[in-house]
Design a protein around this motif. Sequence first.
Motif, PDB file in Angstrom:
ATOM      1  N   GLY A 120      36.551  77.010  32.300  1.00 30.80           N
ATOM      2  CA  GLY A 120      36.984  78.372  32.516  1.00 30.80           C
ATOM      3  C   GLY A 120      35.967  79.287  33.156  1.00 30.80           C
ATOM      4  N   SER A 121      34.831  78.733  33.612  1.00 30.31           N
ATOM      5  CA  SER A 121      33.846  79.567  34.288  1.00 30.31           C
ATOM      6  C   SER A 121      34.420  80.111  35.594  1.00 30.31           C
ATOM      7  CB  SER A 121      32.583  78.760  34.598  1.00 30.31           C
ATOM      8  OG  SER A 121      31.919  78.375  33.418  1.00 30.31           O
ATOM      9  N   GLU A 122      33.945  81.290  35.992  1.00 27.88           N
ATOM     10  CA  GLU A 122      34.356  81.832  37.285  1.00 27.88           C
ATOM     11  C   GLU A 122      33.880  80.894  38.385  1.00 27.88           C
ATOM     12  OE1 GLU A 122      33.955  86.021  38.163  1.00 27.88           O
ATOM     13  OE2 GLU A 122      33.463  86.383  36.052  1.00 27.88           O
ATOM     14  N   VAL A 123      34.761  80.586  39.305  1.00 30.74           N
ATOM     15  CA  VAL A 123      34.501  79.510  40.253  1.00 30.74           C
ATOM     16  C   VAL A 123      33.339  79.821  41.192  1.00 30.74           C
ATOM     17  CG1 VAL A 123      35.473  78.179  42.170  1.00 30.74           C
ATOM     18  CG2 VAL A 123      36.860  78.641  40.134  1.00 30.74           C
ATOM     19  N   ASP A 124      33.365  80.953  41.866  1.00 27.92           N
ATOM     20  CA  ASP A 124      32.330  81.234  42.864  1.00 27.92           C
ATOM     21  C   ASP A 124      30.926  81.292  42.256  1.00 27.92           C
ATOM     22  OD1 ASP A 124      34.208  81.197  44.876  1.00 27.92           O
ATOM     23  OD2 ASP A 124      34.438  83.374  44.960  1.00 27.92           O
ATOM     24  N   PRO A 125      30.736  81.984  41.124  1.00 27.24           N
ATOM     25  CA  PRO A 125      29.393  81.996  40.539  1.00 27.24           C
ATOM     26  C   PRO A 125      28.905  80.623  40.090  1.00 27.24           C
ATOM     27  CG  PRO A 125      30.671  83.832  39.689  1.00 27.24           C
ATOM     28  CD  PRO A 125      31.623  82.957  40.462  1.00 27.24           C
ATOM     29  N   ILE A 161      34.066  74.516  35.729  1.00 31.24           N
ATOM     30  CA  ILE A 161      35.309  75.116  36.221  1.00 31.24           C
ATOM     31  C   ILE A 161      36.440  74.810  35.238  1.00 31.24           C
ATOM     32  CG2 ILE A 161      37.058  75.000  38.046  1.00 31.24           C
ATOM     33  CD1 ILE A 161      34.724  74.577  40.032  1.00 31.24           C
ATOM     34  N   SER A 197      39.772  76.806  48.559  1.00 33.59           N
ATOM     35  CA  SER A 197      40.484  77.941  49.145  1.00 33.59           C
ATOM     36  C   SER A 197      41.529  77.512  50.174  1.00 33.59           C
ATOM     37  CB  SER A 197      39.495  78.911  49.791  1.00 33.59           C
ATOM     38  OG  SER A 197      38.873  78.317  50.912  1.00 33.59           O
ATOM     39  N   TRP A 202      40.041  71.347  37.856  1.00 31.12           N
ATOM     40  CA  TRP A 202      38.638  70.975  38.076  1.00 31.12           C
ATOM     41  C   TRP A 202      38.565  70.003  39.215  1.00 31.12           C
ATOM     42  CZ3 TRP A 202      36.028  66.898  34.567  1.00 31.12           C
ATOM     43  CH2 TRP A 202      36.963  65.991  34.049  1.00 31.12           C
TER      44      TRP A 202
END
Length: 198
Positions: free
Chosen positions: A168-173, A165, A95, A102
Amino acid sequence: MTPQPSARERLLDAADDLAARQGMRATPVDEILGRAQVSPATLYAHFGNKDGLVVEALRRRLSRWEVTWQACVDEADTPEDKVLALFTALARHRSSHTPSRWCVFLGAAAETPSPGSELASTLADDTRLLVDRLESIAQEHLAGVPARVLAHRISLVYTGVLGMILRGSEVDPVIAEGRAIAALAIRSLADGAAPADT
């Protein structure tokens, strides 16, 4: 009025940003020069060539990552949370700096099967920091837990998070899930489960 960063810093910023978004090898020198608004002669004067710039950009990124990680360790309240601060740091680092697809270091390693000595050394520094820092934190805060085994297990989980990541997975989860799996690894070893050789 805020002074403009030096040409050297603009080159490092451009290389870091573009490498994070699209990869080092996929980024032509002209694109870096255009983003930094400098001439080829300036790049060569500061870094020798593109490879020299890449190495310095990676070293700067590693230094920033180390500072972020240590801050998260310092802020953690419990011994377990200090080990798991790796995942807090990953979220914070993404952030506060250019989020990469990745991991810029894994990406550079994948793009460069036969790296020169400087790049190879820098990539090894990243791996060494990951494993050695985890081991050191575990030794300091988790008495009785085999620190080296735990460091390797959490490194595997962390690398899996980075891979997901990229997929393509959602980063926070996925970071939260990685943290939860790493916590299970800590508890398993703390409960006396026989560690496998690593």
